[in-house]
Motif scaffolding. Structure first.
Motif, PDB file in Angstrom:
ATOM      1  N   LEU A   1       0.834  -1.209   0.000  1.00 31.04           N
ATOM      2  CA  LEU A   1       0.000   0.000   0.000  1.00 31.04           C
ATOM      3  C   LEU A   1       0.870   1.261   0.000  1.00 31.04           C
ATOM      4  O   LEU A   1       0.605   2.224  -0.726  1.00 31.04           O
ATOM      5  CB  LEU A   1      -0.917   0.023   1.228  1.00 31.04           C
ATOM      6  N   VAL A   2       1.906   1.240   0.836  1.00 33.56           N
ATOM      7  CA  VAL A   2       2.811   2.402   0.910  1.00 33.56           C
ATOM      8  C   VAL A   2       3.454   2.645  -0.451  1.00 33.56           C
ATOM      9  O   VAL A   2       3.503   3.780  -0.943  1.00 33.56           O
ATOM     10  CB  VAL A   2       3.898   2.164   1.988  1.00 33.56           C
TER      11      VAL A   2
ATOM     12  N   GLU B   1       2.432   1.710  -3.371  1.00 35.35           N
ATOM     13  CA  GLU B   1       1.438   2.155  -4.350  1.00 35.35           C
ATOM     14  C   GLU B   1       1.070   3.619  -4.089  1.00 35.35           C
ATOM     15  O   GLU B   1       0.879   4.396  -5.020  1.00 35.35           O
ATOM     16  CB  GLU B   1       0.202   1.258  -4.269  1.00 35.35           C
ATOM     17  N   ALA B   2       0.994   3.989  -2.815  1.00 34.79           N
ATOM     18  CA  ALA B   2       0.656   5.380  -2.469  1.00 34.79           C
ATOM     19  C   ALA B   2       1.702   6.326  -3.032  1.00 34.79           C
ATOM     20  O   ALA B   2       1.385   7.402  -3.541  1.00 34.79           O
ATOM     21  CB  ALA B   2       0.564   5.541  -0.948  1.00 34.79           C
ATOM     22  N   TRP B   3       2.950   5.915  -2.952  1.00 30.73           N
ATOM     23  CA  TRP B   3       4.035   6.759  -3.422  1.00 30.73           C
ATOM     24  C   TRP B   3       4.184   6.672  -4.936  1.00 30.73           C
ATOM     25  O   TRP B   3       4.936   7.416  -5.548  1.00 30.73           O
ATOM     26  CB  TRP B   3       5.335   6.355  -2.721  1.00 30.73           C
ATOM     27  N   GLY B   4       3.460   5.733  -5.552  1.00 27.93           N
ATOM     28  CA  GLY B   4       3.522   5.609  -7.004  1.00 27.93           C
ATOM     29  C   GLY B   4       4.656   4.734  -7.483  1.00 27.93           C
ATOM     30  O   GLY B   4       4.987   4.717  -8.660  1.00 27.93           O
TER      31      GLY B   4
ATOM     32  N   ARG C   1       5.222   3.680 -11.443  1.00 30.70           N
ATOM     33  CA  ARG C   1       6.399   4.144 -12.171  1.00 30.70           C
ATOM     34  C   ARG C   1       7.215   2.979 -12.710  1.00 30.70           C
ATOM     35  O   ARG C   1       7.747   3.048 -13.808  1.00 30.70           O
ATOM     36  CB  ARG C   1       7.277   4.986 -11.244  1.00 30.70           C
TER      37      ARG C   1
ATOM     38  N   TYR D   1      10.417   7.433  -0.513  1.00 31.54           N
ATOM     39  CA  TYR D   1       9.262   8.033   0.138  1.00 31.54           C
ATOM     40  C   TYR D   1       9.633   8.400   1.574  1.00 31.54           C
ATOM     41  O   TYR D   1      10.706   8.048   2.073  1.00 31.54           O
ATOM     42  CB  TYR D   1       8.068   7.075   0.127  1.00 31.54           C
ATOM     43  N   ASP D   2       8.739   9.082   2.228  1.00 30.42           N
ATOM     44  CA  ASP D   2       8.929   9.511   3.613  1.00 30.42           C
ATOM     45  C   ASP D   2       8.828   8.293   4.516  1.00 30.42           C
ATOM     46  O   ASP D   2       7.753   7.748   4.733  1.00 30.42           O
ATOM     47  CB  ASP D   2       7.848  10.544   3.949  1.00 30.42           C
TER      48      ASP D   2
END
Lengths: 431, 431
Positions: free
Chosen positions: A53-54, A56-59, A63, A74-75
């Motif tokens: 999920l993380v 996918e959230a960050w793309g 990509r 990501y963060d």
């Protein structure tokens, strides 16, 4: 009364039926008069889902699919907020199941203890555990059910300890609580002389020293996370590796000394009476070999090769540099994690001009086989025995690395099982 | 620059595609120069799954299946630890999605803010919100993504606010932040004069007063949680109800006064220029009717009926006591939530001796229809108009309850839609 820390991994808490089994183990120890803290992982598969999920959230996935360079930058503080929720759920569920079984219990999140970490989110290190209230309540008869894998970083943010971090949580807590023992419940019933799937004659060790366990873990045995063994050694925490699938009522009666003769006790080598020269044979297939052909044989070339790899956070394990043929060029071989191979090759291709080499090759068809034992310190000739036994079987050694208590060889992956069986027999470990 | 709180419910964050849509709404407000806090619920369905795990952990389902009395008296602090994890996940994911879109953002759990609650776990009330650091970072341009539905109770434990609590989180934050507006994004585009599925001529209200919204919510309109409206009224928070499914770039430009003319603004009645006598017609089908036949008509009997129900935490809504036929006995009718009917009947059966009645009847074939409007205060005869319009359609009124701005009638469920349409026309709400 003993003070015990019990740790259960993801497969041991995969569903409520298994969580009830965990509760039965805990209840046995409580009924035996012990004060217990229980460290739990997320339900098996949950952490992977949250990580997906993380990403996918960050793309990340999107990509990658587009063929562009994937970025994992990501963060990590948000990664930690999301991923730590898995352990939060199991800690609450186990507390409820224990209460339903008549055992006083409460859940503790990392930030509630608090278990403090540094700011290296997603792979944080524990900096301190304040167990005052926790311990007081344990001694009062309340089981502390602790969400593993997590703590609180400076800035009041949740931090996770990296994959397998729940082992480290458990050992750190055991150290802070001055626990009599830290029981790591897993899906095997202890530490074996080698992988029983490869060598049916392998047997479980009753005891193993910290140093040996550390080498076993580093060299491919999956049973304990390396960092947790380091910490146990440093703090002198007695760790018992045992199976969560044993029937809870048969699984020993909480003897603080040995855990009732079940599992494998990881302890100081002084506690081990009969010590073999070699205690175990480990092997790993997840390494890859990189060879640089015709590198300039001059001072500083190693730095030019390994500097850029270190900058890219790629760990290099074994390194072999051949003797130069012509006094000007040499071949250099080293190993990296298989997962890092493509990245390592890319880094080296980009540094071709500064390093200067003729060709670059990568291969994953290799295995690393290691013989480990503190007895090696006082026994000469172990390496020679090992090399000749492998030679007799026609197994070619591509690289060697040694420590005071370990000899590792890099060989063709096709010979991995044969090599493990050969060494297991050679060092008298067959039962 | 305005300071806005935006709240998105479970269906608005049901998957990453919808979370990206949420991020687009937030980005629009940020690009408009506003400082934003965003309150999120758990992904749709997640909370139900977690509640099911808690009940299974406590053995709730197993016992129900065995036919024994089900007990929900588990440790609500553990319920809260487990169930609050859903919002933790969405807050982290939305922060990541915002960051990926180039918007500065971070997640905040209830305990990190801190948003303090009382100790009534699973249905806690907010006691205070300390927004110092949060607000400073918002004014610095960082979007605060807040896990709704949760806070921290005395004793450092996570507490949830009860179902629909994220609305309350949002309003409490807006009050503490002195926000210009609190936007509740939901799956409808505002508050309607009645349910458009029943009355196609229903229309969206541009504005509605707190008092009316409170009655609408209490009388069956699902759009806002009652407690959040109470809190908004008490603190004077301007609440805009709007749709998260509007295209983000068309959804208004963050006009702090009205939200760009989209949605329904819930505000003080002074802000509403043209006020109808009746603003809306609400209806509810989830009530049940209980009738006690031949109850002794003597002082104290009401206490004997409603005392045991209150002890069993069963809320009673409308109450009708008929005139006594014989001066000694009367019939008593009241309504409870349908979900509580069986329990209410059981309580009354157990109290039969102390109450003294001939027979007990329960029915769920009823509906409550309400006309709501602050204009009623200054307009006499609204009730009379309403009763005669229903009588003309042959609809029998079984019970009546009124407040200063509301008239509710209990009728046969079969006539619910007809009653709603009739009243919607009667009070000039058809468009």
């Amino acid at each position: 009364m003993s003070l015990l820390v019990l740790k259960f991994g993801g497969t041991s808490v995969a569903d409520l039926e298994r969580i009830r089994n965990v509760a039965a183990h805990v209840k046995r120890e409580v009924d035996g008069g012990n004060a217990c803290a229980v460290v739990v992982s997320a339900m098996a598969g949950q952490t992977n889902q949250l990580v997906a999920l993380v990403e996918e959230a960050w793309g990340y996935k999107v990509r990658s699919q587009n063929g562009a360079a994937a970025s994992a930058h990501y963060d990590t503080r948000e990664y930690d907020a999301v991923v730590s929720s898995g352990e939060q759920v199991t800690s609450g569920l186990l507390a409820l199941v224990l209460q339903a079984a008549g055992v006083q219990a409460r859940s503790w999140q990392g930030w509630q203890i608090p278990l403090r970490t540094d700011a290296a989110h997603r792979a944080a290190r524990i900096t301190g555990v304040e167990v005052g209230e926790l311990k007081a309540r344990m001694l009062d008869g309340e089981v502390a059910v602790i969400a593993g894998f997590q703590g609180i970083a400076p800035g009041n943010r949740i931090a996770t300890l990296g994959r397998g971090g729940s082992d480290t949580s458990a050992v750190a807590l055991a150290a802070a609580l001055q626990a009599d023992r830290c029981d790591i419940y897993t899906d095997v019933d202890g530490v074996y002389t080698t992988d029983p799937r490869v060598v049916p004659k392998a047997h479980r060790l009753d005891r193993i020293s910290y140093e040996e366990m550390l080498e076993m873990a580093s060299q491919g045995a999956k049973v304990l996370q390396t960092r947790s063994v380091e910490l146990a050694m440093q703090k002198g925490v007695r760790v018992l590796v045992r199976s969560s699938f044993d029937a809870p009522d048969l699984a020993g009666k909480g003897d603080a000394e040995t855990g009732g003769g079940l599992g494998t006790l990881v302890c100081h080598e002084d506690e081990i009476v009969e010590q073999n020269v070699v205690s175990g044979i480990a092997y790993a297939r997840d390494e890859a070999k990189v060879t640089l052909l015709k590198v300039a044989d001059k001072p500083g070339v190693a730095a030019q090769v390994f500097g850029p790899l270190a900058e890219a956070h790629i760990n290099v394990d074994m390194i072999v540099q051949n003797v130069s043929d012509d006094g000007r060029h040499t071949d250099m071989t080293f190993t990296v994690q298989s997962a890092d191979l493509d990245r390592a090759l890319e880094v080296l291709r980009n540094s071709k001009d500064s390093i200067g080499y003729l060709d670059l090759r990568g291969s994953t068809d290799i295995a690393k086989v290691s013989a480990i034992g503190v007895g090696m310190r006082s026994h000469a000739g172990v390496a020679a025995q090992m090399f000749s036994a492998l030679a007799e079987k026609g197994i070619n050694i591509e690289a060697i690395s040694t420590s005071e208590i370990k000899i590792s060889v890099l060989i063709d992956a096709a010979y991995a099982e044969l090599a493990v069986r050969t060494l297991h027999s050679l060092f008298g470990l067959d039962r």
